[in-house]
Scaffold this motif. Structure first.
Motif, PDB file in Angstrom:
ATOM      1  N   MET A  94      -6.305 -12.150  34.518  1.00 46.05           N
ATOM      2  CA  MET A  94      -7.164 -11.627  33.448  1.00 46.05           C
ATOM      3  C   MET A  94      -7.734 -10.252  33.806  1.00 46.05           C
ATOM      4  O   MET A  94      -7.648  -9.306  33.014  1.00 46.05           O
ATOM      5  N   MET A  97      -4.952  -7.640  33.713  1.00 52.78           N
ATOM      6  CA  MET A  97      -4.655  -7.283  32.313  1.00 52.78           C
ATOM      7  C   MET A  97      -5.757  -6.407  31.736  1.00 52.78           C
ATOM      8  O   MET A  97      -5.499  -5.429  31.033  1.00 52.78           O
ATOM      9  N   TRP A  98      -6.996  -6.783  32.021  1.00 45.76           N
ATOM     10  CA  TRP A  98      -8.152  -6.036  31.523  1.00 45.76           C
ATOM     11  C   TRP A  98      -8.111  -4.588  32.014  1.00 45.76           C
ATOM     12  O   TRP A  98      -8.396  -3.659  31.244  1.00 45.76           O
ATOM     13  N   THR A 101      -5.594  -2.896  29.758  1.00 45.39           N
ATOM     14  CA  THR A 101      -5.942  -2.745  28.337  1.00 45.39           C
ATOM     15  C   THR A 101      -7.206  -1.910  28.133  1.00 45.39           C
ATOM     16  O   THR A 101      -7.347  -1.247  27.105  1.00 45.39           O
ATOM     17  N   GLU A 102      -8.135  -1.933  29.090  1.00 49.91           N
ATOM     18  CA  GLU A 102      -9.442  -1.312  28.857  1.00 49.91           C
ATOM     19  C   GLU A 102      -9.682  -0.035  29.657  1.00 49.91           C
ATOM     20  O   GLU A 102     -10.475   0.809  29.243  1.00 49.91           O
TER      21      GLU A 102
ATOM     22  N   ASN B  48     -17.489 -13.307  26.330  1.00 49.97           N
ATOM     23  CA  ASN B  48     -16.639 -12.139  26.589  1.00 49.97           C
ATOM     24  C   ASN B  48     -17.470 -10.874  26.431  1.00 49.97           C
ATOM     25  O   ASN B  48     -17.691 -10.399  25.318  1.00 49.97           O
ATOM     26  N   ASN B  50     -16.822  -7.971  26.752  1.00 47.76           N
ATOM     27  CA  ASN B  50     -16.112  -6.868  26.104  1.00 47.76           C
ATOM     28  C   ASN B  50     -16.289  -6.884  24.594  1.00 47.76           C
ATOM     29  O   ASN B  50     -15.896  -5.925  23.919  1.00 47.76           O
ATOM     30  N   TRP B  64     -10.691 -14.124  29.036  1.00 47.00           N
ATOM     31  CA  TRP B  64     -10.344 -13.226  27.931  1.00 47.00           C
ATOM     32  C   TRP B  64      -8.953 -12.698  28.214  1.00 47.00           C
ATOM     33  O   TRP B  64      -8.349 -13.067  29.204  1.00 47.00           O
ATOM     34  N   GLU B  65      -8.517 -11.748  27.401  1.00 49.93           N
ATOM     35  CA  GLU B  65      -7.169 -11.163  27.490  1.00 49.93           C
ATOM     36  C   GLU B  65      -6.154 -12.228  27.063  1.00 49.93           C
ATOM     37  O   GLU B  65      -5.740 -13.088  27.849  1.00 49.93           O
ATOM     38  N   SER B  66      -5.716 -12.105  25.816  1.00 46.46           N
ATOM     39  CA  SER B  66      -4.904 -13.146  25.186  1.00 46.46           C
ATOM     40  C   SER B  66      -3.665 -13.525  26.010  1.00 46.46           C
ATOM     41  O   SER B  66      -3.347 -14.711  26.151  1.00 46.46           O
ATOM     42  N   VAL B 100       2.143  -5.227  27.141  1.00 46.51           N
ATOM     43  CA  VAL B 100       0.880  -4.508  26.948  1.00 46.51           C
ATOM     44  C   VAL B 100       1.050  -3.017  27.225  1.00 46.51           C
ATOM     45  O   VAL B 100       0.542  -2.173  26.479  1.00 46.51           O
TER      46      VAL B 100
END
Lengths: 205, 205
Positions: A94, A97-98, A101-102, B48, B50, B64-66, B100
């Motif tokens: 997670m 990935m964060w 993405t962020e 979350n 975010n 979080w993060e699908s 992603v």
């Protein structure tokens, strides 16, 4: 383990070089550069059809995506940087990935258009938009580190910290961490690890 | 397993709803919308920080993060969609990261600025740039599927296919897959799975 890391240290391959050093792995380092003289050569496209560095050969399995390579190395090798169970694995994935993405895209834009390019070449609208986009994730990271003893998962330095710090690295020439004491302490601690120093020395800067 | 999925079906939560259906999991679905009436509410920010949907509570672990949530669910539950070993885990994580980094952002721009927005509101420069950015990754995906019996990892439908198809979903109103027979067959097959039909029906479109 038989590990080959493709990509010069001044690319995202630094993330995998750092991880290999953390895990104490012997590895072959193939100095693949970006573009037609390296990552776009036909032989390299057989390894990573995306034409990007890094790529890695981990015991015969070819992987791309630097942060996925690090998660894989952690799970292959085990130890304190690795998930101790499936829940930690979920959280480390997670956070990785964060970071993508962020953080990664706007942070790289801050480095490029805030520092590396000449003033004439900078896209100041993109720079401003990227600084704005980083406000929320940096606040999330600051609050999480402050509330969790300065590490992302499991109260210790793990592949999650390494993966996220390797993206925060793009903010090293900015002032965006000046009001973020928990991130600053965490990032500085990560970069002062012997494995980080050994890997980043390969960049030659 | 006790699973709660937060986020309306017309958000990235669809990815986790689909996965839960694939795994045959009972779950609670909390209809959290975007913004101040949902994902930015103080109570939701505790889940979350975010301020985004989805989030999931998986046996008390908040994620979080699908796409990370789906990888986690696969590994918690096991079965044919899940990695059978650490090498498959690495490849499934790699393809999820790849979706992603290479597909999601330009594909969403193609959906938004190629179809959903009114012509007056579209950013045609961003649309053109996004179509260009998708050329290389769609060629990679097409070649990989054509060479690997129509699946990304392990010769069967897995969480990797689900995660990548859930990003390719953004191209459903475009013509970008018209010259991509392997992607088209793979994507159509994914969307025709009973679990996909059940989840996507929740979108109400």
């Amino acid at each position: 383990m038989k590990l080959t890391i493709y990509g010069i240290a001044r690319s995202r391959a630094i993330r995998n070089l750092w991880m290999a050093e953390e895990l104490g792995l012997a590895y072959q380092h193939v100095q693949t550069v970006y573009g037609p003289e390296g990552s776009r050569k036909p032989d390299f496209l057989k390894l990573n059809p995306n034409g990007r560095v890094p790529a890695a050969d981990v015991d015969g399995v070819i992987l791309w995506e630097s942060l996925a390579i690090n998660l894989h190395l952690a799970k292959k090798v085990g130890g304190s940087l690795s998930p101790k169970d499936v829940d930690e694995d979920g959280l480390m994935t997670m956070w990785s990935m964060w970071a993508v993405t962020e953080v990664e895209t706007p942070a790289l834009a801050v480095l490029t258009h805030g520092s590396l390019k000449s003033e004439a070449e900078r896209d100041n609208a993109l720079l401003a938009k990227s600084i704005e986009a980083l406000k929320a994730p940096l606040a999330v990271l600051e609050a999480h580190l402050a509330a969790h003893s300065g590490h992302l998962v499991g109260g210790r330095f793990t592949v999650a910290d390494l993966n996220v710090a390797a993206c925060v690295f793009y903010l090293r020439l900015s002032n965006l961490l000046a009001d973020k004491p928990a991130i600053t302490a965490w990032y500085t601690g990560a970069m002062e690890r012997p494995a980080a120093k050994k890997a980043f020395a390969l960049r030659g800067d």
